[in-house]
Scaffold this active site. Structure first.
Site, mmCIF file in Angstrom:
data_model
loop_
_atom_site.group_PDB
_atom_site.id
_atom_site.type_symbol
_atom_site.label_atom_id
_atom_site.label_comp_id
_atom_site.label_asym_id
_atom_site.label_seq_id
_atom_site.Cartn_x
_atom_site.Cartn_y
_atom_site.Cartn_z
ATOM 1 N N SER A 17 103.583 16.779 42.417
ATOM 2 C CA SER A 17 103.763 17.531 41.217
ATOM 3 C C SER A 17 105.180 18.101 41.058
ATOM 4 O O SER A 17 105.506 18.631 39.993
ATOM 5 C CB SER A 17 102.762 18.676 41.155
ATOM 6 N N LYS A 22 111.087 24.920 40.935
ATOM 7 C CA LYS A 22 109.873 24.438 40.263
ATOM 8 C C LYS A 22 109.276 25.598 39.481
ATOM 9 O O LYS A 22 109.306 26.751 39.935
ATOM 10 C CB LYS A 22 108.905 23.956 41.333
ATOM 11 N N SER A 70 103.154 16.946 47.222
ATOM 12 C CA SER A 70 103.928 17.154 45.998
ATOM 13 C C SER A 70 105.414 17.391 46.136
ATOM 14 O O SER A 70 106.090 17.496 45.119
ATOM 15 C CB SER A 70 103.317 18.310 45.215
#
Lengths: 478, 106, 500
Positions: free
Chosen positions: C154, C79, C178
């Site tokens: 996310s 990420k 997330s």
């Protein structure tokens, strides 16, 4: 006109003498090129996290113990949030509602009187970086250097219990002395390792409530502590006398113009939004370790000062000179252990040892000095000869006894030899005899000097003096 | 060290003055339209979070860390930090060895 | 070979060990799949050169008989809120466009030490604030199962990449769900470890007391392998735990016989999609059939978790994002501006709407006069939430819940009103507030083919138990033999005559 009583509190920030910063391993050494001592942590880069310096805590706790504070076993780190270029994370890691220590106090002398300051609290926090506005360096911009950012600080907050600028400056001096003595902070105001902000307010004399206070910043010398506060007291007094209210604000001391100036920015509202820093666990101290630190505390300057005067009969001035620096005091006591003439040693240390360029304060050197004084005291050499021996003296070198022997500097005390020398000098200066007879008794000193010269300084001055006076008085000058 | 006692805006509507003040504290330049939208959004969210008032938290201590964390220490050792390029490589205005910013007026 | 990138890490490991595949081939396969699925917008930065270099080195190690472990030579992606030295880190924000990381995050250092091949950085909601990966400055991420739907957030890019096969596994972060929610939406396994289990050093902070880094993977075994590498104490993170890391892969075999699974009644409410409900019920029935005991428990503070979460996370975020001021890095606003103007303009231009909203809320929550009513209150509620979970775990070994109330929603569906987005986190935020570990794994599909995830929550440091329970379900459903793939990839596989 109402007589106003000034009420002053000081917030003193002291940089702790650690090698690395409070929350990262960068060096705290002063004077490097801008940003030479920075890393992702103290630059506030994304993803960086703080880790607490053990030694910084030890120094902070020692200071708190020495100042008689209640050291909390558990304290908490808080974030103080505001925007400024020298604050890389946009918040300062400090301690807000659960500080390291509360209470405490310090007794000190001010203008001949004994004063007492009560402390509110001591807490730890990280220092901010430095902004440079000098046009030569930054042109029309400002330049930020984060070398100082992250240096460990303790903030020592006093109660508003000082009532004169003179006292405030004296308190700060005393505080500096304690911190230096503990080797917690080097107390260098010029380099900024000791800084203070002063909170000043006035109230009608005799009143118990506090007036509106202003906070003074940019005070970086003891003289400025006094001048800035004096100015502010006068300024507030004038305002109040004129019926105006004092505005609560921050004011900067302008050392050139010798005034304080308001620095309140119209837009900046100081809501610091303190909350516990989630990146750090509570600071929990081991009570056993705290006790060990307490036991290892050196004797504080005030106590030492008293002891030197009482136990050794030193004057306050002399005692003060010796107590200024922990190492000097240790040197003195090491010498004292070898030869117990406190007054003489105090003089030798102040007038000879400390006047050197880089005084050696080792115990070995202390013993040498002590032996030197012992030789004077037992009559082996005169004070003057001792000064010569001193120039050759070093910690690892030959002892004073050896030097005296090698150079044949032993004092001459044989009365026949001295008598002969005196006779020779008196015979060479008939005019001195006449002068002495006519009342100019100080020529005796001149003649003593001549005898000392003739004997290469080795004659015992006291004996010579007695012999000279005797010779002059009786008029014999064979 | 001033903390007001438990207060809450009477209605969930956020005063534009408050929004402007928060934007100032947070250093976000928002125009009137954005401030207005923000106020609406924040009111909506605050209206929702008000349900926490239904819970009695008298004598309930605050928790900062969900997991018990001992104090983490570091020895007082100096280690090299970032090299020049790493320090200043992302700087919008490197000025010599420093970070340039608009002139700070005190 | 074309479906090499659809293998799991342990399957790849077997092939690598037998010499039937190479890391370079696996890396190339991922890069090719990445190209084919570019429209998902899962990746923000790809580093083919670095990846292939690392892959070659892994192959050489293997040839020399010195492989480093199960992750050696395995292509993974991260990420884009985790710093990889020398590579861009944007957090999907305009603010950090162009920012080159000056150091490695600890988890990155660990992955590199394990020999993993880093393919690139994955798209996300800006600064990890969001539940759909639509709040990205670089465009939304598509759900590989349906391009009109969100992958969740996310860590949407992380979930999408693993689901599409353009990475064997990925790392994400989970602050309020997330990792778990996008894992559920994309049909992959996602694990949020216990708070403090994995180092946060070098991971851009959103909410410091809630953030955790965790793996997204194709199956539970892969999850265990990833977790073993990234977990552990870090002296650079004062909030990381000293507790030793067990062998998570060894713990997978346990089965569920004798374990007690708790179903919190507040999580099985009206608003859940009936198909989701059905899938969870089926999973529970499977576990029961395998010998687990199922009990009802109650978590009375469930209804308050979202409110508590959004007060805590926004407060911490408002402070964590204060460092983005344009002084030392980031996109500074142009023009001859004074200092305060520069700050205001830089931050207004650099941050997206959702981030600004949360900063504003967080600032308010901490501000003078409101701190007690909001932040302090939320911290007390946090204590109550923890007590709830502690009481529940006194009667069971793990909790089972749906990961999300619905399957993946449509792009654009929940952007109008922030609250609708926030309420999607209802089943996941509790674990963050209480610091508990949570695992989401696929347990079925809806009638439209969208994946459904079941969540398993455990007490602190019970990751091994969660993995064990998850593995049991996988085995029972035959997941280890046939892994469900998103339509595009499996269509391609059938075209090439390789079984899906």
């Amino acid at each position: 006109m109402t007589p106003w009583e000034p009420v002053i509190g000081l917030e003193v920030h002291a940089q702790l003498s650690t090698a690395s910063k409070l929350f990262c391993a960068c060096s705290t050494a002063f004077g490097a090129t801008a940003n030479a001592h920075t890393c992702e942590v103290c630059l506030g880069m994304p993803g960086a996290l703080p880790v607490l310096n053990r030694r910084a805590v030890e120094l902070a706790v020692r200071a708190a113990l020495a100042l008689g504070c209640d050291v909390r076993e558990r304290s908490q780190w808080s974030r103080k949030n505001y925007f400024y270029p020298d604050l890389p994370k946009g918040y300062q890691i400090s301690q807000f509602d659960k500080p390291l220590a509360i209470g405490g106090g310090l007794d000190f002398a001010s203008d001949g009187a004994w004063r007492s300051v009560r402390l509110c609290r001591i807490h730890m926090e990280e220092d901010a970086g430095k902004s440079i506005h000098d046009a030569a360096v930054a042109g029309t911009r400002s330049l930020v250097d984060f070398n100082r950012g992250g240096t460990p600080l303790i903030e020592i907050v006093s109660e508003p219990c000082l009532h004169s600028a003179v006292d405030a400056a004296a308190y700060m001096k005393a505080l500096r002395q304690v911190l230096r003595h503990l080797e917690v902070c080097d107390g260098n105001l010029e380099e900024g390792s000791l800084r203070c902000d002063a909170n000043v307010s006035l109230r009608p004399a005799g009143s118990a409530t506090l007036g509106t206070r202003t906070e003074l910043k940019n005070i970086n010398s003891f003289r400025f502590v006094r001048e800035a506060i004096e100015f502010e007291i006068a300024r507030q007094g004038q305002a109040l006398d004129a019926g105006e209210a004092v505005v609560q604000e921050t004011r900067l001391w302008d050392a050139d113009a010798r005034v304080t100036r308001s620095m309140r920015s119209k837009e900046e509202a100081h809501d610091y939004r303190y909350f516990p820093d989630p990146d750090l666990a509570d600071l929990v101290l081991d009570p056993n370790e705290v006790e060990r630190w307490r036991a290892a505390l050196p004797e504080l300057p005030a106590a030492k000062l008293t002891r030197y005067q009482h136990a050794f009969g030193l004057s306050e001035y002399d005692a003060r000179q010796l107590c200024l620096d922990a190492r000097v005091a240790a040197f003195f006591e090491a010498a004292l252990a070898t030869h117990h003439n406190a007054k003489a040693l105090a003089n030798w240390i102040q007038n000879e040892v400390l006047r050197q360029d880089a005084p050696d304060l080792s115990p070995a050197y202390a013993r040498q000095i002590a032996e030197l004084v012992a030789l004077i005291d037992d009559g082996t050499i005169s004070g003057k000869i001792a000064k010569e021996v001193f120039t050759e003296l070093s910690a690892q070198g030959p002892s004073p006894k050896e030097i005296v022997k090698r150079r044949g500097l032993t004092q001459v005390t044989d009365s026949d030899a001295l008598g002969a020398a005196v006779a020779t000098v008196v015979a060479a200066h008939p005019e001195a005899v006449v002068a002495y007879r006519s009342g100019k008794t100080n020529v005796a000193g001149f003649l003593v000097g001549q005898v000392m010269k003739a004997t290469g300084g080795k004659a015992n001055p006291k004996q010579v003096s007695a012999l000279v006076i005797a010779a002059l008085s009786t008029g014999r000058h064979e | 060290m001033s903390r007001a006692k438990l207060t809450r805006p009477a209605a969930a509507e956020m005063d534009l003055k408050v929004v402007r003040h928060m934007a100032r504290l947070a250093h976000l330049t928002l125009d009137e339209g954005e401030l207005s939208t923000m106020g609406r959004d924040l009111s909506r969210i605050l209206g929702y979070v008000a349900k926490l008032d239904e819970l009695d938290t008298t004598d309930v201590p605050a928790t900062t860390h969900a997991v018990a964390l001992p104090t983490a220490w570091r020895d007082d050792l100096v280690r090299p930090g970032l090299a020049h390029e790493q320090r200043l490589g992302n700087a919008p205005e490197p000025l010599g060895e420093g970070f340039g910013v608009p002139k700070i007026i005190e | 070979m074309t479906t090499l990138c659809d293998k799991t890490i342990h399957e790849l490991g077997a092939l690598l060990g037998k010499g039937e595949a190479s890391s370079v081939e696996a890396t190339r396969a991922c890069l090719l799949r990445l190209e084919e699925t570019r429209h998902h917008n899962a990746y923000l930065h790809v580093d083919p050169k670095g990846a292939l270099t690392a892959a070659k080195e892994a192959d050489l190690r293997r040839a020399a008989g010195e492989p480093r472990g199960p992750l050696d030579g395995v292509p993974v992606a991260l990420k884009d809120n985790m710093l990889v030295a020398g590579l861009p880190t944007t957090c999907a924000s305009h603010m950090l466009e162009g920012f080159i990381a000056p150091y490695d995050a600890t988890v990155v250092r660990k992955l590199k030490a394990a020999g993993a091949v880093l393919l690139g950085k994955l798209n996300m909601d800006e600064f990890a604030m969001g539940s759909s990966s639509e709040h990205s400055h670089f465009g939304p991420v598509q759900n590989p199962w349906d391009p009109a739907r969100v992958p969740g957030g996310s860590s949407g890019g992380s979930a999408a990449a693993v689901a599409a096969g353009s990475a064997f596994a990925a790392l994400g972060t989970d602050t309020g769900g997330s990792i778990r929610q996008p894992a559920a939406f994309c049909g992959v396994v996602g694990c949020k470890p216990t708070y403090s289990r994995v180092s946060r050093y070098g991971v851009v902070a959103f909410a410091s007391s809630l953030d955790q880094v965790g793996p997204l993977s194709k199956d539970v075994t892969d999850c265990a392998l990833m977790l073993e590498v990234i977990a552990g104490h870090d002296e650079k993170d004062s909030t990381s735990a000293a507790a030793p890391v067990p062998s998570y892969s060894a713990a997978l075999k346990g089965g569920v016989r004798g374990l007690r699974l708790g179903l919190p009644q507040e999580y099985f409410i009206e608003g859940i999609d009936p198909e989701v409900r059905a899938a969870i019920d089926a999973a529970v029935a499977t576990w029961r059939g395998l010998g687990a005991e199922v009990v009802a428990v109650s978590l009375p503070t469930t209804d308050y978790a979202i409110a508590c979460y959004y007060l805590l996370c926004t407060a911490e975020a408002s402070s964590n994002l204060a460092r983005f001021d344009g002084v030392r890095y980031g996109r500074r606003a142009a023009g001859d501006l004074g200092l305060r103007e520069m700050y205001g303009a830089t931050r207004a231009a650099g941050f997206g709407q959702e981030v600004k909203r949360r900063i504003m809320l967080g600032t308010y929550v901490l501000s003078a006069g409101y701190y007690d009513a909001y932040y302090k209150k939320a911290q007390a509620v946090r204590t109550l939430v923890q007590r709830d979970f502690a009481a529940a775990f006194a009667t069971c070994d793990a909790l089972v819940t749906p990961t999300t109330p619905t399957t993946a929603f449509a792009l654009g569906e929940r952007l109008a009103d922030p609250m609708t987005m926030y309420l999607a986190d209802v089943f996941t935020v509790g674990a963050n507030i209480a610091g508990l570990p949570g695992l989401s794994l696929p347990c079925g599909q809806g009638s439209t083919g969208l994946p459904i995830g079941v969540q398993i929550l455990g007490p602190h440091f019970a990751e091994a138990t969660l993995l064990r329970i998850g593995r049991a379900l996988e085995l029972a459903c035959g997941e280890d033999r046939v892994r469900r793939l998103p339509p595009r990839a499996s269509a391609r596989a059938s075209v090439l005559g390789v079984p899906a």
